[in-house]
Each structure stands twice: as structure tokens, then as C-alpha cells.
Scaffold this active site. Sequence first.
Site, mmCIF file in Angstrom:
data_model
loop_
_atom_site.group_PDB
_atom_site.id
_atom_site.type_symbol
_atom_site.label_atom_id
_atom_site.label_comp_id
_atom_site.label_asym_id
_atom_site.label_seq_id
_atom_site.Cartn_x
_atom_site.Cartn_y
_atom_site.Cartn_z
ATOM 1 C CB ALA A 146 -0.257 1.201 -4.124
ATOM 2 C CD GLU A 147 -1.880 7.070 0.196
ATOM 3 O OE1 GLU A 147 -2.231 8.232 0.486
ATOM 4 O OE2 GLU A 147 -2.272 6.065 0.801
ATOM 5 C CB THR A 148 4.897 6.168 -2.759
ATOM 6 O OG1 THR A 148 4.922 6.050 -1.335
ATOM 7 C CG2 THR A 148 6.075 7.014 -3.221
ATOM 8 C CB CYS A 205 -0.954 -0.008 1.191
ATOM 9 S SG CYS A 205 -2.240 -1.272 1.053
#
Length: 162
Positions: A82-84, A79
Site C-alpha cells: 500500500a505505501e509503495t 502495508c
Amino acid sequence: MARGLTGPAAMTPEEHSRDLREHGVPDELHAAFPGHGIGGLARAMGIRFTELTPGRSVATMPVGPNTQPGGVLHGGAHCVLAETLASTSASVHAGPGRYAVGVDINATHQRGVATGTVTGTCTALHLGATLTVHEVVVTDDRGRRLSTARVTNLVRERDATG
């Protein structure tokens, strides 16, 4: 301060540029980042960009230090990668004077991995004026899909202090 865009952790302009270059961010995109460089968590997890545009970004991350007690890559690490990727692509889309913040993430983990390096490939599904949506696929060294995430970001205006 809720946004975390200013404060004592802000870097000098020289530190900021050096940090971004060390993590694969091209010079022409440095203006899309606040004064904190790549960010402390991405730095600690060893995330390195290899491609960065609003519509597509790619980064790698080592498995080794980012494992759970069972010895496989931690689901939270998926996660974070992914968020980065999605937030950075959204910030590049937003342009100077604006920034993106994650408002939703969901991830499905298909397979575990215990060694090597993972690669996240982020593809824009929607690039709007106020919302962006990206899909991120994380794969192992053999190209096998490990997880699939969808990340939604809100695009905001920077205020005078940030």
C-alpha cells in the site's frame, strides 16, 4: 541523513533505469524516482507495477516469500504494498524536483491469503500541493478484498544534494 535520498546505495543512471523498467515503471516516469530505483524493500518483496499515474496505480506482489509464521500473507506486507503504491503515485504527482514521504498509514485486513499473487489498486482521494491521500485495496487472485489502506504523503522539495 534522515531522508535517505542520497548516499552509498545510490545507483548509476543505467542501474536506475534498468531497475525501474524491471519493476514495470514506464521510462517517462523515471525522473519521479530518486537514485535508488524502486527501493530495496519493494524489490525484495517482488512488487511489480502494472499501472502508474498520480490518480491510480496498480502493482502485484507474490504471497509466498511474504508470509507470517502462520503461513498467510503478513499484515506488514499489505502495508508495504500500500505505501509503495501510494508514495510512488504521490511522487509522480509531485513531479521533478519534488518527492513524497509517507506520514500516515492505516490498514484494515478483511481476509487472509496463503498462496498466489496479490494485487494492490491505489486510487487518489486528494492530490494537493503539499499533501496527498490515496486509498489502496489489496485483492487476491480471485478478486476478493484482502485489505483496505489509506495512506497520506507529504510532498517536499528536493534539496541540492538529493
